[in-house]
Design a protein around this motif. Structure first.
Motif, PDB file in Angstrom:
ATOM      1  N   ALA A  56      15.304   8.348  -0.497  1.00  0.00           N
ATOM      2  CA  ALA A  56      14.760   7.245  -1.295  1.00  0.00           C
ATOM      3  C   ALA A  56      13.856   6.353  -0.449  1.00  0.00           C
ATOM      4  O   ALA A  56      12.772   5.944  -0.892  1.00  0.00           O
ATOM      5  N   LEU A  57      14.275   6.036   0.779  1.00  0.00           N
ATOM      6  CA  LEU A  57      13.459   5.207   1.658  1.00  0.00           C
ATOM      7  C   LEU A  57      12.174   5.935   2.037  1.00  0.00           C
ATOM      8  O   LEU A  57      11.097   5.339   2.036  1.00  0.00           O
ATOM      9  N   LYS A  58      12.280   7.226   2.328  1.00  0.00           N
ATOM     10  CA  LYS A  58      11.082   8.006   2.654  1.00  0.00           C
ATOM     11  C   LYS A  58      10.086   7.954   1.508  1.00  0.00           C
ATOM     12  O   LYS A  58       8.885   7.762   1.721  1.00  0.00           O
ATOM     13  N   ALA A  59      10.564   8.095   0.280  1.00  0.00           N
ATOM     14  CA  ALA A  59       9.680   8.056  -0.883  1.00  0.00           C
ATOM     15  C   ALA A  59       8.991   6.695  -1.005  1.00  0.00           C
ATOM     16  O   ALA A  59       7.793   6.620  -1.305  1.00  0.00           O
ATOM     17  N   GLU A  60       9.740   5.622  -0.762  1.00  0.00           N
ATOM     18  CA  GLU A  60       9.143   4.283  -0.850  1.00  0.00           C
ATOM     19  C   GLU A  60       8.090   4.056   0.228  1.00  0.00           C
ATOM     20  O   GLU A  60       7.015   3.513  -0.043  1.00  0.00           O
ATOM     21  N   VAL A  61       8.399   4.468   1.451  1.00  0.00           N
ATOM     22  CA  VAL A  61       7.443   4.292   2.544  1.00  0.00           C
ATOM     23  C   VAL A  61       6.219   5.177   2.321  1.00  0.00           C
ATOM     24  O   VAL A  61       5.083   4.745   2.551  1.00  0.00           O
ATOM     25  N   ASP A  62       6.421   6.378   1.851  1.00  0.00           N
ATOM     26  CA  ASP A  62       5.285   7.248   1.530  1.00  0.00           C
ATOM     27  C   ASP A  62       4.383   6.597   0.484  1.00  0.00           C
ATOM     28  O   ASP A  62       3.154   6.644   0.594  1.00  0.00           O
ATOM     29  N   ALA A  63       4.982   5.965  -0.516  1.00  0.00           N
ATOM     30  CA  ALA A  63       4.200   5.286  -1.557  1.00  0.00           C
ATOM     31  C   ALA A  63       3.413   4.113  -0.969  1.00  0.00           C
ATOM     32  O   ALA A  63       2.249   3.889  -1.338  1.00  0.00           O
ATOM     33  N   ILE A  64       4.022   3.372  -0.044  1.00  0.00           N
ATOM     34  CA  ILE A  64       3.313   2.275   0.619  1.00  0.00           C
ATOM     35  C   ILE A  64       2.138   2.815   1.415  1.00  0.00           C
ATOM     36  O   ILE A  64       1.027   2.271   1.370  1.00  0.00           O
ATOM     37  N   ASN A  65       2.368   3.906   2.147  1.00  0.00           N
ATOM     38  CA  ASN A  65       1.290   4.494   2.939  1.00  0.00           C
ATOM     39  C   ASN A  65       0.159   5.010   2.061  1.00  0.00           C
ATOM     40  O   ASN A  65      -1.015   4.918   2.435  1.00  0.00           O
ATOM     41  N   ILE A  66       0.480   5.526   0.901  1.00  0.00           N
ATOM     42  CA  ILE A  66      -0.560   5.968  -0.040  1.00  0.00           C
ATOM     43  C   ILE A  66      -1.386   4.763  -0.489  1.00  0.00           C
ATOM     44  O   ILE A  66      -2.623   4.823  -0.553  1.00  0.00           O
ATOM     45  N   LYS A  67      -0.724   3.656  -0.785  1.00  0.00           N
ATOM     46  CA  LYS A  67      -1.452   2.441  -1.187  1.00  0.00           C
ATOM     47  C   LYS A  67      -2.306   1.915  -0.040  1.00  0.00           C
ATOM     48  O   LYS A  67      -3.433   1.460  -0.256  1.00  0.00           O
ATOM     49  N   ARG A  68      -1.767   1.979   1.174  1.00  0.00           N
ATOM     50  CA  ARG A  68      -2.561   1.559   2.323  1.00  0.00           C
ATOM     51  C   ARG A  68      -3.804   2.429   2.444  1.00  0.00           C
ATOM     52  O   ARG A  68      -4.902   1.928   2.643  1.00  0.00           O
ATOM     53  N   ARG A  69      -3.615   3.734   2.332  1.00  0.00           N
ATOM     54  CA  ARG A  69      -4.759   4.653   2.441  1.00  0.00           C
ATOM     55  C   ARG A  69      -5.806   4.345   1.377  1.00  0.00           C
ATOM     56  O   ARG A  69      -7.016   4.360   1.657  1.00  0.00           O
ATOM     57  N   GLN A  70      -5.366   4.056   0.158  1.00  0.00           N
ATOM     58  CA  GLN A  70      -6.305   3.698  -0.904  1.00  0.00           C
ATOM     59  C   GLN A  70      -7.075   2.430  -0.551  1.00  0.00           C
ATOM     60  O   GLN A  70      -8.288   2.356  -0.748  1.00  0.00           O
ATOM     61  N   GLY A  71      -6.366   1.436  -0.029  1.00  0.00           N
ATOM     62  CA  GLY A  71      -7.023   0.193   0.377  1.00  0.00           C
ATOM     63  C   GLY A  71      -7.989   0.409   1.529  1.00  0.00           C
ATOM     64  O   GLY A  71      -9.112  -0.108   1.514  1.00  0.00           O
ATOM     65  N   TYR A  72      -7.567   1.184   2.530  1.00  0.00           N
ATOM     66  CA  TYR A  72      -8.434   1.474   3.661  1.00  0.00           C
ATOM     67  C   TYR A  72      -9.694   2.206   3.190  1.00  0.00           C
ATOM     68  O   TYR A  72     -10.794   1.911   3.632  1.00  0.00           O
ATOM     69  N   THR A  73      -9.502   3.160   2.298  1.00  0.00           N
ATOM     70  CA  THR A  73     -10.629   3.938   1.786  1.00  0.00           C
ATOM     71  C   THR A  73     -11.619   3.041   1.066  1.00  0.00           C
ATOM     72  O   THR A  73     -12.828   3.128   1.294  1.00  0.00           O
ATOM     73  N   GLN A  74     -11.108   2.177   0.225  1.00  0.00           N
ATOM     74  CA  GLN A  74     -11.969   1.288  -0.554  1.00  0.00           C
ATOM     75  C   GLN A  74     -12.801   0.385   0.365  1.00  0.00           C
ATOM     76  O   GLN A  74     -14.018   0.278   0.202  1.00  0.00           O
ATOM     77  N   VAL A  75     -12.154  -0.243   1.326  1.00  0.00           N
ATOM     78  CA  VAL A  75     -12.874  -1.163   2.211  1.00  0.00           C
ATOM     79  C   VAL A  75     -13.800  -0.391   3.148  1.00  0.00           C
ATOM     80  O   VAL A  75     -14.949  -0.792   3.355  1.00  0.00           O
ATOM     81  N   ALA A  76     -13.320   0.719   3.706  1.00  0.00           N
ATOM     82  CA  ALA A  76     -14.145   1.503   4.626  1.00  0.00           C
ATOM     83  C   ALA A  76     -15.407   2.013   3.942  1.00  0.00           C
ATOM     84  O   ALA A  76     -16.495   1.959   4.530  1.00  0.00           O
TER      85      ALA A  76
END
Length: 126
Positions: A56-76
């Motif tokens: 469950a924790l892995k799934a939550e952290v993976d979801a956070i990392n996906i959101k981070r990647r989306q944010g990084y992609t948008q700004v980059a």
């Protein structure tokens, strides 16, 4: 300061708005894992696991990392800088400001932040 580094630095300002919302929305489980050192920040701009997580924790952290990647992609993309370089610049900034007692990974080695500044990796200019 090179144009590339300036662009990354300037983009950090835009990312701070993107990063604030997911950070505030973290679950109690992720917060507890950060506080206990199971989960920590990495120099690549993403969360990682210092100790094996529950599914469950892995799934939550993976979801956070996906959101981070989306944010990084948008700004980059908006700043016309490589996504990975932008993610590393955010990771370096995050490590530089990390609170004592939090886990972090530099060069594949997990540690817990004490009162002294973290020795940042070369990709951070350290």
């Amino acid at each position: 300061m090179t144009k590339h580094r300036f662009s990354i630095f300037a983009a950090l300002t835009g990312l701070s708005l993107l990063a604030a919302a997911p950070a505030l929305a973290q679950s109690a489980a992720v917060e507890a894992a950060l506080a206990s050192g199971t989960v920590g920040e990495q120099a690549d701009g993403y969360l990682g696991f210092a100790r094996p997580p529950s599914p469950a924790l892995k799934a939550e952290v993976d979801a956070i990392n996906i959101k981070r990647r989306q944010g990084y992609t948008q700004v980059a993309q908006a700043k016309n800088v490589p996504i990975e370089a932008f993610a590393v610049s955010v990771g370096c900034n995050t490590l530089a400001k990390l609170r004592p007692g939090r886990a972090y990974n530099v060069g594949g080695v997990w540690a817990v932040k004490g009162d002294a500044p973290i020795a940042l990796p070369s990709q951070c200019g350290g």
